[in-house]
Design a protein around this motif. Structure first.
Motif, short mmCIF file in Angstrom:
data_model
loop_
_atom_site.label_atom_id
_atom_site.label_comp_id
_atom_site.label_asym_id
_atom_site.label_seq_id
_atom_site.Cartn_x
_atom_site.Cartn_y
_atom_site.Cartn_z
N PHE B 235 0.84 -1.20 0.00
CA PHE B 235 0.00 0.00 0.00
C PHE B 235 0.87 1.25 0.00
CE2 PHE B 235 -2.00 3.29 2.66
CZ PHE B 235 -3.12 3.55 1.90
N PHE B 236 1.89 1.23 0.84
CA PHE B 236 2.76 2.39 0.95
C PHE B 236 3.47 2.66 -0.38
CE2 PHE B 236 6.83 4.33 2.22
CZ PHE B 236 6.33 5.43 2.87
N THR B 237 3.96 1.60 -0.99
CA THR B 237 4.64 1.78 -2.27
C THR B 237 3.69 2.34 -3.31
OG1 THR B 237 5.75 -0.25 -1.65
CG2 THR B 237 6.22 0.62 -3.82
N ALA B 238 2.48 1.79 -3.34
CA ALA B 238 1.51 2.26 -4.32
C ALA B 238 1.15 3.71 -4.05
CB ALA B 238 0.26 1.39 -4.28
N VAL B 239 1.08 4.08 -2.76
CA VAL B 239 0.75 5.46 -2.43
C VAL B 239 1.86 6.40 -2.90
CG1 VAL B 239 0.61 7.04 -0.49
CG2 VAL B 239 -0.81 5.02 -0.53
N LEU B 240 3.10 5.96 -2.74
CA LEU B 240 4.21 6.78 -3.23
C LEU B 240 4.03 7.07 -4.71
CD1 LEU B 240 7.36 5.24 -1.56
CD2 LEU B 240 6.32 7.42 -1.07
N ALA B 241 3.63 6.04 -5.45
CA ALA B 241 3.45 6.23 -6.88
C ALA B 241 2.24 7.11 -7.16
CB ALA B 241 3.29 4.88 -7.56
N GLU B 242 1.18 6.91 -6.40
CA GLU B 242 -0.03 7.70 -6.62
C GLU B 242 0.20 9.17 -6.37
OE1 GLU B 242 -3.80 6.94 -7.00
OE2 GLU B 242 -2.53 5.77 -8.34
N THR B 243 0.98 9.46 -5.32
CA THR B 243 1.18 10.86 -4.97
C THR B 243 2.39 11.45 -5.68
OG1 THR B 243 2.35 10.10 -3.04
CG2 THR B 243 0.09 10.76 -2.72
N LYS B 244 2.97 10.71 -6.63
CA LYS B 244 4.10 11.20 -7.41
C LYS B 244 5.29 11.56 -6.52
CE LYS B 244 1.58 14.70 -9.07
NZ LYS B 244 0.19 14.41 -8.73
N ARG B 245 5.51 10.78 -5.50
CA ARG B 245 6.65 11.05 -4.64
C ARG B 245 7.81 10.18 -5.08
NH1 ARG B 245 6.99 15.25 -1.55
NH2 ARG B 245 8.23 14.09 -0.08
N ALA B 246 9.04 10.68 -4.84
CA ALA B 246 10.21 9.86 -5.15
C ALA B 246 10.11 8.58 -4.33
CB ALA B 246 11.48 10.62 -4.80
N PRO B 247 10.54 7.45 -4.82
CA PRO B 247 11.22 7.20 -6.09
C PRO B 247 10.30 7.12 -7.31
CG PRO B 247 11.07 5.19 -4.83
CD PRO B 247 10.47 6.24 -3.99
N PHE B 248 9.07 7.52 -7.17
CA PHE B 248 8.17 7.45 -8.32
C PHE B 248 7.83 8.83 -8.86
CE2 PHE B 248 7.36 3.80 -5.65
CZ PHE B 248 7.46 2.77 -6.54
N ASP B 249 8.72 9.79 -8.71
CA ASP B 249 8.37 11.15 -9.10
C ASP B 249 8.63 11.38 -10.58
OD1 ASP B 249 11.04 11.02 -8.82
OD2 ASP B 249 11.29 12.97 -7.90
N LEU B 250 8.35 10.39 -11.39
CA LEU B 250 8.63 10.54 -12.82
C LEU B 250 7.88 11.68 -13.49
CD1 LEU B 250 8.67 7.05 -12.49
CD2 LEU B 250 9.96 7.73 -14.47
N PRO B 251 6.61 11.93 -13.12
CA PRO B 251 5.92 13.01 -13.83
C PRO B 251 6.62 14.35 -13.71
CG PRO B 251 4.35 11.71 -12.62
CD PRO B 251 5.70 11.22 -12.22
N GLU B 252 7.34 14.56 -12.61
CA GLU B 252 8.02 15.85 -12.49
C GLU B 252 9.52 15.65 -12.31
OE1 GLU B 252 6.77 17.62 -8.64
OE2 GLU B 252 5.28 16.07 -8.77
N SER B 253 10.01 14.52 -12.75
CA SER B 253 11.41 14.19 -12.48
C SER B 253 12.31 15.31 -12.97
CB SER B 253 11.79 12.89 -13.18
OG SER B 253 11.45 12.99 -14.52
N GLY B 346 3.23 9.15 8.68
CA GLY B 346 3.26 8.58 7.33
C GLY B 346 3.89 9.54 6.34
N VAL B 347 3.53 10.82 6.45
CA VAL B 347 4.11 11.82 5.56
C VAL B 347 5.62 11.88 5.77
CG1 VAL B 347 4.19 14.27 5.03
CG2 VAL B 347 2.01 13.17 5.47
N PHE B 348 6.02 11.82 7.03
CA PHE B 348 7.46 11.84 7.34
C PHE B 348 8.16 10.65 6.69
CE2 PHE B 348 10.77 10.10 10.08
CZ PHE B 348 11.70 11.10 9.98
N LEU B 349 7.51 9.50 6.77
CA LEU B 349 8.11 8.30 6.18
C LEU B 349 8.30 8.49 4.67
CD1 LEU B 349 8.99 5.60 7.29
CD2 LEU B 349 6.81 4.66 6.58
N MET B 350 7.28 9.08 4.05
CA MET B 350 7.40 9.32 2.60
C MET B 350 8.57 10.25 2.30
SD MET B 350 3.62 9.94 1.24
CE MET B 350 2.26 8.90 1.63
N MET B 351 8.72 11.27 3.15
CA MET B 351 9.83 12.20 2.91
C MET B 351 11.16 11.50 3.09
SD MET B 351 8.36 15.44 4.92
CE MET B 351 6.94 16.31 4.30
N TRP B 352 11.22 10.70 4.12
CA TRP B 352 12.47 9.98 4.40
C TRP B 352 12.82 9.10 3.19
CZ3 TRP B 352 12.99 6.28 9.22
CH2 TRP B 352 14.33 5.94 9.38
N VAL B 353 11.83 8.40 2.68
CA VAL B 353 12.08 7.56 1.51
C VAL B 353 12.53 8.42 0.34
CG1 VAL B 353 10.96 6.13 -0.22
CG2 VAL B 353 10.50 5.73 2.18
#
Ligand code: SF4
Ligand code: SF4
Lengths: 408, 399, 181
Positions: B235-253, B346-353
């Motif tokens: 879920f967390f990985t998918a959320v990273l991709a959904e919210t366009k966060r790194a390592p999935f920030d391809l739309p704004e890479s 959770g937001v912090f975890l995303m930032m850390w990643v």
């Protein structure tokens, strides 16, 4: 499937109709829809975050796939070679700082050695040689740190960049202490070096080596071993042995393709021959650990490993340095004997060659620079075709070009 | 509207148990004003509150992101505006408002202007289903998670529009990547959420939270089922991709596409996309907290709920106010604090990643989505369902 | 390696290396940053730092050695010679061109041009980068006195010559005493 007119076929986009399936080596059959789209021209640069300066790459893209790439150079041309024919021998030294501004010490060294080659009878004191090597190797570390950091940035990891800059900052502070500048050192001069090391400086270099060895492990774990990084760089931009030799690549680009060639060992200059005989350092040559030999990962690996080897060389010099004069017998007004000389040294990016011609006067007749970045960047065109857009960025990053040097 | 519960809207209800705003407005309404006007006003107030919430979250998140990024990279981040730069987001907001609003010459003006609005509006809609405490929420939707997922994926339309309307190749790349990525990751996102949904038996956020109240407030779903932790990772990985966060920030890479679909945006329009990103991070983290990490439930919430009830009378218009005990004011406040803390964790975890990992390539994003996350999440769902069945079969009753 | 093992290894590698990376960054998250808050605190500047030049004007003899050594000719100086003494008009250094190479410092016969530790040089106007290194214009007081002495001496000498006499050394020692006092 409707066939489009043959003239709309552009680039090398492989397309075929549904029924003619390509059989892959693995036995799978690959189908490709016969949808031919027009290729798009994409200007990467001159102002683009991934081109490390003002290089422009004209990409032809089919969706995410690059079907053609053409690097355009010359945006940073500053007539360095022509200036060499107009200023005095020593006065040209500051200009050498500026072609590969990340490894100025090595540039100084290359130019100085080229001029010294003409000046028969000039002996460079041993302490000066030692200081030269310490500075050049520290500078190599700094340059590779930038290569590592910015490559991380290209791949999308921001943090390694900052860690690399942290150590590089220390390296620059060391240079600031010995020569007063942080980037354009002009420290190594014809006949020796400008200044002796200030008191306590050598001890600080030793401390830097100690700390750096600990941090280096982090660099390796943080980026080199990272699964995403490996997947992004392994098997991408593969330069085969033959291709590397054909393109005349040098430095980490060549060793990244498995060719064991390093001027410090194979055409030793300064004290490197002695250091090599002492067994103080090794030449890291890529083995294709994570993918095929000669991919982007291998090139980066060579750079990262070389940092450690440079530390070893610095340590050897620190152990063997003795007090003494720092400059040979160089007249105040330098008149270089008639002749020509080519001296190539191992820059962090490859072979930096200086070809100087003198007619016995105060000014050179010709100064020609063989910049490694200029030669290395040529390979990108061949590598990029057929890769993804993201790979194109990874490939440019892995060549570690410094635009100041490609254009001079 | 804050605080709507089971009680019908029209009936006067005590505070914390009914619709405070609507009640107040109805109480103050002169005869000439019709009832629909009152309801519309209260709805507007609710929208205002939601917008305020989103901007607050975005402001705090940007500050936090800079601080986290800074400290990870051995630097400080903003330091000069206020204590450790905590007022920096406000300064930035003012700056963005005052910046020149640039619409490129070749852009499709209508779409260009519309897309930030769509992005923000869909997120506002998704916010409506978020419950902040057992008794404070905007709308009590039975299909809460479903609604949130549906609304947040609408932002993609805005992003694709932005990319198309910008008339820039980089923007187009960004939006195409975004579309591909969202389509690929909606599937594992939904499926991995199925695992807690099987255990919870409800789509409603509040009910899911209430189901985790046992064990002194620690009966969280993660501890209830061995398949829950892998499901959370997916879920967390998918959320990273959904919210366009790194390592999935391809739309704004940044290093590839300059700035992706944001390339041509500036000023306040750009900040809308930005707010959306951070609010979506918060929202998804909150959903994760609701369905994996106990929602409102924590030992503190549990302790407050166990206190002896205590009420005070506040006169006729408002009614009585419960201070202590289950469903009381304090209980609600602790619940709000719990969920906010969990969501920001959770937001912090995303930032850390984000600040630790490199970016994935587009084909690898697809591979990861279709070949790894989707099958693995299906395995998780299957395993979790079988585990629940077995539990019921051998021990009787849910775990 | 068969496909399943490869699949599992990929998942495992991805997870593990991500956690290793996060562990490293997490370690730094808790450490004190190394940033120097620049305007508030400053790093010590080593005394060899190659910053903006300063000139020991009293020692300078207007020999132009520094100007000749400069690769880009950014030093310009102008002085009027009165016998041995100098009346300074200007000694400018164009910091738009200067590349802080320190080549101008070495050839100076009097060791009077140096590079300082000052580096922040900001201006709204390009013309201000043409920096005058002179600490005073014209002549130093001592130089003026020396010049007047010399002139007087010369005059006296001429007068003495005219009178056919040799001049004693007394006035010179007088002048020295005056200069010292
Ligand atoms: S530092 Fe170099 S460039 Fe500057 S004035 Fe001196 S010689 Fe010229
Ligand atoms: S070289 Fe020294 S003495 Fe000569 S002009 Fe320059 S500063 Fe003056």
């Amino acid at each position: 499937m409707a066939q489009t007119a043959p003239d709309s076929k552009q680039g090398a986009s492989p397309s075929m109709s549904l029924d003619e399936a390509r059989v892959l080596p693995s036995g799978e059959r690959e189908f490709m829809l016969d949808v031919r789209t027009q290729d798009m021209e994409l200007n990467m640069g001159p102002q683009h975050p991934a081109t490390h300066g003002v290089m422009r790459i004209l990409l032809r893209v089919d969706g995410e796939i690059v079907t053609g790439a053409q690097p355009h150079l010359g945006y940073l041309h500053r007539c360095a070679e022509k200036i060499g024919e107009n200023v005095e021998w020593l006065q040209y030294l500051p200009y050498t700082d500026r072609y590969d501004y990340l490894s100025s010490m090595n540039n100084n060294l290359g130019y100085s050695m080229a001029v010294e080659a003409l000046m028969t009878g000039l002996e460079i004191p041993r302490r000066a040689q030692m200081l030269r090597i310490i500075c050049a190797e520290l500078n190599r570390i700094g340059s590779h740190l930038i290569a590592y950091g910015t490559y991380g940035l290209d791949i999308g990891a921001f943090t390694p960049f900052f860690y690399a800059f942290r150590e590089r900052e220390w390296m620059m502070a060391l240079f600031e202490k010995i020569c007063g500048a942080r980037l354009t050192y002009s420290y190594i001069r014809i006949g020796g070096v400008f200044n002796d090391a200030p008191p306590g400086w050598l001890g600080e270099v030793e401390r830097f080596c100690d700390v750096f060895e600990q941090k280096w492990v982090e660099y390796y774990d943080l980026l080199m071993e990272n699964h995403i990084f490996v997947k992004r760089t392994a098997d991408v931009g593969v330069i085969s042995r033959e291709m590397a030799l054909d393109f005349g690549l040098t430095g980490p680009m060549l060793r990244g393709s498995g060719v064991d060639w390093d001027l410090r060992r194979d055409m030793p200059y300064s004290l490197y021959g002695e250091i090599w005989k002492d067994g103080a350092f090794k030449i890291p040559v890529a083995r294709g650990e994570k993918g095929s030999l000669g991919d982007c990962w291998d090139r980066t690996w060579v750079r990262v490993m070389e940092m450690m080897e440079s530390i070893k060389i610095v340590r050897w010099c620190l152990a063997h340095i003795e007090p003494g004069p720092i400059i040979g017998d160089v007249p105040k007004v330098l008149r270089v004997p008639t002749g020509e000389a080519y001296v190539g040294i191992e820059n962090p990016r490859g072979e930096l060659g200086h070809y100087v011609v003198s007619d016995g006067g105060k000014v050179a007749i010709r100064v020609r620079v063989r910049g490694p970045s200029f030669v290395n960047v040529a390979v990108t065109e061949a590598l990029m075709t057929g890769t993804l857009l993201s790979d194109a960025v990874a490939i440019v990053g892995s060549t570690d070009v410094v635009i100041g040097e490609t254009d001079r | 509207m804050l605080a709507v519960t089971e009680t019908p809207l029209a009936a006067p209800a005590p505070v914390g148990d009914g619709n405070l705003v609507l009640d107040l407005l109805t109480g103050l309404r002169p005869e000439s004003v019709p009832l629909w006007a009152v309801m519309a006003t209260s709805a507007l107030i609710a929208v205002g509150l939601a917008v305020a919430l989103i901007s607050l979250i975005a402001m705090f998140s940007t500050w936090m992101e800079r601080k986290v990024a800074g400290h990870i990279q051995c630097r400080y981040g903003p330091m000069h505006v206020g204590w450790h730069g905590w007022l920096q987001p406000i300064a930035d907001g003012v700056k963005l408002l005052l910046k020149e609003d640039i619409i490129p010459k070749g852009a499709d003006k209508v779409l260009f202007v519309l897309s930030p609005a769509i992005v923000l509006a869909s997120l506002l809609g998704a916010m409506a289903a978020l419950a902040l405490s057992p008794n404070f929420f905007f709308a009590d939707i039975d299909l809460g998670v479903f609604f949130i997922l549906a609304m947040t994926s609408t932002t993609t339309i805005g992003v694709v529009m932005a990319g198309w309307a910008s008339n820039s190749k980089w923007s187009l790349y960004g939006s195409m990547r975004e579309a591909a990525q969202v389509i690929a990751y909606e599937v594992p996102l939904g499926i991995s959420l199925m695992v807690p949904l099987i255990v919870a038996g409800t789509f409603n956020l509040r009910e899911a939270s209430a189901a985790q109240g046992g064990w002194y407030g620690m009966h969280w779903f993660v501890f209830q089922n061995p398949f829950m932790l892998p499901a959370f990772l997916l879920f967390f990985t998918a959320v990273l991709a959904e919210t366009k966060r790194a390592p999935f920030d391809l739309p704004e890479s940044e290093s590839e596409l300059v700035s992706g679909f944001l390339t041509e945006y500036s000023g306040i329009r750009w900040s809308f996309f930005f707010m959306e990103e951070y609010a979506a991070m918060f929202l998804y983290s909150a959903v994760g907290a609701f369905f994996f990490f106990g929602g409102f439930e924590s030992p503190f919430t549990w302790a407050v709920a166990q206190m002896a009830p205590h009420t005070i009378d506040l006169g006729e218009t408002i009614g009585t106010l419960k201070l202590l005990g289950e469903g009381s004011l304090l209980h609600n406040l602790v619940a709000v604090a719990t969920i906010v803390v969990k969501a920001f964790a959770g937001v912090f975890l995303m930032m850390w990643v984000r600040w630790s990992l490199p970016r994935i390539r587009i084909d690898q994003v697809m591979t990861l989505g279709y070949k790894y996350l989707t099958p693995l999440s299906m395995v998780c769902v299957l395993g979790a369902a079988l585990f629940e069945l077995a539990w019921i079969r051998f021990f009787g009753g849910a775990s | 390696m068969n496909a399943t093992a490869k699949y599992a290894k990929n998942v495992w590698d991805g997870l593990k290396s991500s956690l290793v990376g996060m562990q490293i960054t997490g370690k730094y998250l808790l450490q004190k940053p190394i940033t120097v808050q620049y305007p508030l605190e400053r790093l010590p500047i080593p005394n060899r730092y190659r910053g903006i030049h300063y000139l020991e004007q009293e020692k300078c003899i207007n020999c132009l050695a520094c100007a000749r050594a400069c690769p880009i000719d950014c030093i310009e100086m102008d002085a009027v010679r009165h016998g041995k003494e100098l009346e300074w008009v200007s000694f400018t250094l164009d910091y738009q061109k200067c590349m802080f190479c320190e080549l101008c410092v070495y050839p100076c016969p009097k060791d009077c041009i140096h590079m300082g530790t000052e580096f922040a040089f900001v201006s709204y106007d390009r013309s201000e980068f043409k920096h005058d290194l002179l600490s005073f214009k014209g002549m130093a007081r001592e130089a003026k006195i020396r010049m007047l002495e010399a002139e007087e001496k010369k005059k006296r000498k001429e007068a003495a010559k005219a009178a056919g006499q040799e001049v004693a050394d007394e006035p010179e020692s007088d002048a020295d005493a005056e200069a010292e006092s």
